[in-house]
Design an enzyme around this catalytic site. Structure first.
Site, short mmCIF file in Angstrom:
data_model
loop_
_atom_site.label_atom_id
_atom_site.label_comp_id
_atom_site.label_asym_id
_atom_site.label_seq_id
_atom_site.Cartn_x
_atom_site.Cartn_y
_atom_site.Cartn_z
N GLU A 47 35.87 47.08 27.33
CA GLU A 47 34.55 46.73 26.90
C GLU A 47 33.63 47.80 27.50
OE1 GLU A 47 33.23 42.88 29.12
OE2 GLU A 47 35.57 43.00 29.65
N ASP A 58 27.10 39.05 36.35
CA ASP A 58 28.03 40.09 36.99
C ASP A 58 27.50 39.97 38.54
OD1 ASP A 58 29.07 41.48 34.98
OD2 ASP A 58 27.52 42.09 34.09
#
EC number: 4.2.1.20
Length: 253
Positions: A47, A58
């Site tokens: 990724e 996140d």
């Protein structure tokens, strides 16, 4: 096709490894050195995160990396160029991970067309549910790219079925509710959740959020197809430097 690649690799390995970097962190030159270390150590796919100021999925480690990359000038076009170079240099599939605001500002169809031009195989956009992403899904289908959607332990069976129907390549199964980088206890409860995921789709399953060592990956063998290591990779770079990346990846086998 991404799914075909994953299935072929799985014939050779009990579980695949996908890593995650934030492009431009700590800078673009170092980012490329990190990618090289990862590929040489045997990572199967990767990724590439386009930095965003408010990455809602996140935790603090990846949030800090996003903010530092943005402060250093990591803009979308520069990330495209970085990704183009990586995809041309290394023979593994690269995916984008980013947030819908990035696609919206760039233009959804131009963004997807650019992905195809630079040989990015798919994308994870955590804040874009399929119901709101029809233009994105149409553009991805036209370019034969893989839109990857996310299951969580709180996703109902019915919702899993729907998300899987809108997904190509693999499904990303988060190991717990919350944000990346926090502690995850890989228990029988998670095993039951992954069994639900497996029943919902024939697509390969990737598991992330809290995967950090060989024991975690050993737990996932037989339950998932891909282990995803993200926040822990950033910690390794911060604590050991680029030269620690390859050693860490080899320790996961």
């Amino acid at each position: 096709m991404l799914e075909a690649y994953i299935r072929e690799r799985r014939r050779q390995k009990e579980i695949l490894l996908m890593t995650h970097i934030v492009m431009g962190y700590p800078d673009f030159e170092t980012s490329m050195a990190i990618v090289e270390q990862m590929v040489e150590a045997g990572v199967d796919l990767m990724e590439l995160q386009i930095p965003f100021s408010e990455p809602m999925a996140d935790g603090p480690v990846i949030l800090g990396a996003n903010q530092a990359a943005l402060s250093g000038g990591a803009r979308v076009e520069r990330c495209f160029e970085f990704a183009r170079q990586a995809a041309a240099k290394f023979d593994i599939p690269f995916l984008f991970m980013t947030y819908y605001n990035i696609l919206f500002k760039y233009g959804v169809t131009p963004f997807v067309n650019k992905m195809a031009d630079i040989n990015i195989k798919g994308a994870i956009v955590p804040d874009l549910p399929p119901e709101e992403g029809q233009a994105y899904l149409k553009a991805m289908e036209e370019q034969n790219l893989s839109p990857i959607h996310i299951f969580s332990p709180r996703t109902s069976n019915e919702r899993m079925d729907f998300l899987a129907s809108q997904t190509r390549g693999f499904v990303y199964c988060v190991a717990r509710k919350g944000v990346t980088g926090k502690e995850t206890r890989f228990t029988e409860e998670i095993a039951g959740y992954l069994d639900r995921c497996r029943q919902a789709t024939t697509l390969p399953l990737a598991v992330g959020f809290g995967v950090k060592d060989e024991a975690d990956i050993a737990f996932l063998k037989g339950k998932a197809d891909i282990a995803v290591v993200g926040s822990e990779m950033i910690r390794v770079v911060e604590n050991q430097g680029v030269e620690g990346v390859g050693r860490f990846i080899q320790s996961l086998a």
